[in-house]
Design a protein around this motif. Structure first.
Motif, short mmCIF file in Angstrom:
data_model
loop_
_atom_site.label_atom_id
_atom_site.label_comp_id
_atom_site.label_asym_id
_atom_site.label_seq_id
_atom_site.Cartn_x
_atom_site.Cartn_y
_atom_site.Cartn_z
N SER A 1 1.72 3.32 -11.78
CA SER A 1 0.63 4.13 -11.23
C SER A 1 0.36 3.74 -9.78
CB SER A 1 -0.64 3.91 -12.07
OG SER A 1 -1.78 4.37 -11.37
N ARG A 2 0.55 4.67 -8.86
CA ARG A 2 0.33 4.39 -7.45
C ARG A 2 -1.11 4.00 -7.18
NH1 ARG A 2 -1.23 7.31 -2.85
NH2 ARG A 2 -0.38 6.39 -0.95
N VAL A 3 -2.06 4.61 -7.85
CA VAL A 3 -3.47 4.30 -7.57
C VAL A 3 -3.80 2.88 -8.02
CG1 VAL A 3 -4.37 5.29 -9.73
CG2 VAL A 3 -5.82 5.20 -7.70
N HIS A 4 -3.22 2.42 -9.13
CA HIS A 4 -3.44 1.05 -9.57
C HIS A 4 -2.84 0.06 -8.56
CE1 HIS A 4 -4.47 2.76 -13.52
NE2 HIS A 4 -5.04 1.59 -13.78
N LEU A 5 -1.67 0.39 -8.04
CA LEU A 5 -1.02 -0.50 -7.07
C LEU A 5 -1.80 -0.54 -5.76
CD1 LEU A 5 2.68 0.51 -7.79
CD2 LEU A 5 1.56 -1.65 -8.41
N LEU A 6 -2.34 0.60 -5.34
CA LEU A 6 -3.19 0.62 -4.15
C LEU A 6 -4.43 -0.24 -4.37
CD1 LEU A 6 -3.09 4.34 -2.99
CD2 LEU A 6 -2.38 2.37 -1.64
N PHE A 7 -5.00 -0.12 -5.55
CA PHE A 7 -6.19 -0.90 -5.89
C PHE A 7 -5.88 -2.39 -5.85
CE2 PHE A 7 -9.19 -2.74 -9.01
CZ PHE A 7 -10.39 -2.30 -8.47
N LEU A 8 -4.75 -2.78 -6.44
CA LEU A 8 -4.35 -4.18 -6.44
C LEU A 8 -4.13 -4.70 -5.02
CD1 LEU A 8 -3.51 -6.71 -8.04
CD2 LEU A 8 -1.18 -5.77 -8.13
N SER A 9 -3.57 -3.84 -4.15
CA SER A 9 -3.27 -4.27 -2.78
C SER A 9 -4.53 -4.59 -1.98
CB SER A 9 -2.45 -3.20 -2.05
OG SER A 9 -3.23 -2.05 -1.76
N LYS A 10 -5.69 -4.09 -2.41
CA LYS A 10 -6.94 -4.36 -1.71
C LYS A 10 -7.33 -5.84 -1.79
CE LYS A 10 -7.39 -0.15 -0.47
NZ LYS A 10 -7.15 0.21 0.93
N PHE A 11 -6.66 -6.59 -2.65
CA PHE A 11 -6.95 -8.01 -2.80
C PHE A 11 -5.93 -8.87 -2.05
CE2 PHE A 11 -9.01 -5.96 -6.37
CZ PHE A 11 -10.24 -6.59 -6.43
N SER A 12 -5.21 -8.26 -1.10
CA SER A 12 -4.25 -9.04 -0.31
C SER A 12 -4.95 -10.15 0.46
CB SER A 12 -3.49 -8.12 0.66
OG SER A 12 -2.70 -7.19 -0.06
N LYS A 13 -6.20 -9.92 0.82
CA LYS A 13 -7.04 -10.97 1.40
C LYS A 13 -8.16 -11.27 0.42
CE LYS A 13 -6.21 -9.69 6.24
NZ LYS A 13 -6.85 -9.26 7.51
N PRO A 14 -8.64 -12.52 0.38
CA PRO A 14 -9.73 -12.87 -0.55
C PRO A 14 -10.91 -11.91 -0.39
CG PRO A 14 -8.85 -14.84 0.49
CD PRO A 14 -8.20 -13.69 1.19
N THR A 15 -11.33 -11.34 -1.50
CA THR A 15 -12.32 -10.27 -1.46
C THR A 15 -13.26 -10.39 -2.66
OG1 THR A 15 -10.67 -8.81 -0.48
CG2 THR A 15 -12.63 -7.77 -1.36
N ASP A 16 -14.52 -10.10 -2.43
CA ASP A 16 -15.48 -10.01 -3.53
C ASP A 16 -15.16 -8.74 -4.32
OD1 ASP A 16 -17.64 -9.63 -5.22
OD2 ASP A 16 -19.12 -10.26 -3.74
N PRO A 17 -14.80 -8.85 -5.59
CA PRO A 17 -14.39 -7.66 -6.35
C PRO A 17 -15.46 -6.57 -6.40
CG PRO A 17 -14.74 -9.55 -7.81
CD PRO A 17 -14.74 -10.08 -6.41
N GLU A 18 -16.74 -6.97 -6.32
CA GLU A 18 -17.79 -5.96 -6.37
C GLU A 18 -17.72 -5.05 -5.15
OE1 GLU A 18 -21.70 -7.42 -6.97
OE2 GLU A 18 -21.25 -8.35 -8.91
N ASN A 19 -17.33 -5.60 -4.00
CA ASN A 19 -17.24 -4.78 -2.79
C ASN A 19 -16.18 -3.70 -2.93
OD1 ASN A 19 -19.19 -6.35 -1.58
ND2 ASN A 19 -17.73 -7.65 -0.49
N ILE A 20 -15.13 -3.97 -3.69
CA ILE A 20 -14.09 -2.97 -3.91
C ILE A 20 -14.47 -2.04 -5.05
CG2 ILE A 20 -11.68 -2.64 -4.62
CD1 ILE A 20 -10.99 -5.21 -3.18
N CYS A 21 -14.92 -2.60 -6.16
CA CYS A 21 -15.23 -1.79 -7.34
C CYS A 21 -16.34 -0.78 -7.09
CB CYS A 21 -15.59 -2.68 -8.51
SG CYS A 21 -14.21 -3.65 -9.16
N ASN A 22 -17.25 -1.10 -6.16
CA ASN A 22 -18.38 -0.21 -5.91
C ASN A 22 -18.05 0.94 -4.96
OD1 ASN A 22 -20.06 -1.67 -7.58
ND2 ASN A 22 -20.86 -2.97 -5.95
N GLN A 23 -16.82 0.97 -4.42
CA GLN A 23 -16.43 2.10 -3.59
C GLN A 23 -16.28 3.34 -4.46
OE1 GLN A 23 -16.21 2.03 -0.25
NE2 GLN A 23 -16.86 -0.10 -0.35
N PRO A 24 -16.99 4.44 -4.13
CA PRO A 24 -17.04 5.58 -5.06
C PRO A 24 -15.71 6.24 -5.35
CG PRO A 24 -17.99 6.13 -2.91
CD PRO A 24 -17.79 4.66 -2.91
N TYR A 25 -14.75 6.18 -4.38
CA TYR A 25 -13.51 6.91 -4.62
C TYR A 25 -12.67 6.31 -5.74
CZ TYR A 25 -12.24 3.51 -0.94
OH TYR A 25 -12.09 2.38 -0.18
N TRP A 26 -12.85 5.00 -6.04
CA TRP A 26 -12.08 4.43 -7.15
C TRP A 26 -12.50 5.05 -8.47
CZ3 TRP A 26 -7.91 2.61 -5.46
CH2 TRP A 26 -7.84 1.85 -4.30
#
Length: 332
Positions: A16-41
């Protein structure tokens, strides 16, 4: 629609391309809430984002970022560092690293002892996650380069329609990356007429006056650059082959490419005005060019309006003037 578009399969997220894009957002240390709360996901993922994060952790794609003392020290604000310096009777001037070095020279244990309670819960790619993301990004890059090569070939063949359709198809495939950007994409325009006609002008216009010093062969390269910039917004001059061309112009090569795109936009505006039976337009100057300022506010018959970009414009960012239609003529 979104599940079908991105090939999202709950049973095998690695396809799934969208899952891989989502995973790539953690290439740098990131608070998961900052990513999960983005409405487009929530729109594009076939399951809740926090559930995807938990799966990635369970499958050892993600791991908690463990910060070293040195990394935590760098999280001190300049104000905090200056407070420590003042408290120890030390000079407080200088850049952040200088402040840190000064404290360490005074007492190497002082900063570590002053570290605040650390409540970061950042996640980053584990080794297996890095391998998957690296492979995915290499594939994405190869697909994008192949798309650009095909698009340039269509430009060279003056195949406006298929160039537009190829870009629209690729833009649809990459929709998630373009989600919520300010630049309009091909899908946000109600009619393809604007894109098709403007691109056709870019690919088929005669050499415009403001680029008079560029020879014809080089002008074709600038034309390709303008087409790419118009359709995909790409600004890599080296990829265009125009980076090192000597033009003799008073502005840079990126601006020269944009002048072709601006010309096409202004010509389309005139064509649309003629289609609405507009007979006259007003020339409006933008910037400090004295040549264009002399024309500012003057009215011209639409067939006699000066070319924009103006051939004699002296602006270092090129000519950004525009026409205004006189609609009152339709009422007389």
């Amino acid at each position: 629609m979104f599940k079908r578009l991105f090939g999202a399969k709950k049973a095998n997220w690695k396809d799934s391309r969208v899952h891989l894009l989502f995973l790539s957002k953690f290439s740098k240390p990131t608070d998961p809430e900052n990513i999960c709360n983005q409405p487009y996901w929530f729109d594009f993922l076939p399951e809740p984002p926090d559930k995807v994060v938990n799966r990635f952790i369970k499958e050892e794609m993600l791991e908690e970022k463990v910060y070293s003392v040195e990394e935590r020290v760098m999280m001190f604000s300049v104000k905090d560092l200056k407070d420590i310096l003042r408290g120890n009777g030390l000079k407080v001037s200088g850049r952040k690293q200088e402040l840190i070095d000064r404290i360490n020279e005074h007492d190497s244990s002082l900063l570590e002892a002053s570290l605040p309670e650390f409540d970061h819960n950042n996640l980053t790619l584990a080794e297996s996650g890095k391998e998957i993301v690296d492979s995915f990004q290499q594939k994405e890059t190869a697909e994008y380069e192949a798309f650009l090569d095909e698009l340039i070939a269509l430009f060279q063949a003056k195949d406006t329609r298929n160039a537009y359709l190829l870009s629209k198809e690729f833009s649809e495939k990459r929709k998630l990356k373009e989600y919520n950007q300010t630049r309009p994409t091909l899908e946000t325009i109600n009619s393809p007429e604007i894109w098709l006609k403007t691109l056709d002008i870019i690919l088929n216009c005669e050499k415009i006056g403001i680029l008079h010093s560029i020879d014809n062969a080089d002008f074709e390269k600038f034309r390709i650059a303008a087409g790419l910039s118009f359709l995909v917004g790409k600004k890599d001059l080296e990829r265009y082959g125009i980076e090192d061309i000597e033009t003799g112009l008073h502005f840079d090569n990126a601006t020269a490419s944009r002048m072709i795109m601006f010309y096409a936009n202004r010509q389309f505006e005139l064509l649309r005005a003629k289609g609405n039976d507009i007979k006259r337009v007003v020339f409006h100057s933008v910037g400090g060019c004295p040549i264009c300022q002399e024309l500012d506010g003057k009215t011209f018959n639409i067939d006699e309006a000066p070319e924009i970009p103006h051939k004699d414009c002296t602006g270092d960012k090129g000519c950004r003037c525009y026409y205004e239609s006189i609609w009152e003529d339709l009422l007389s």
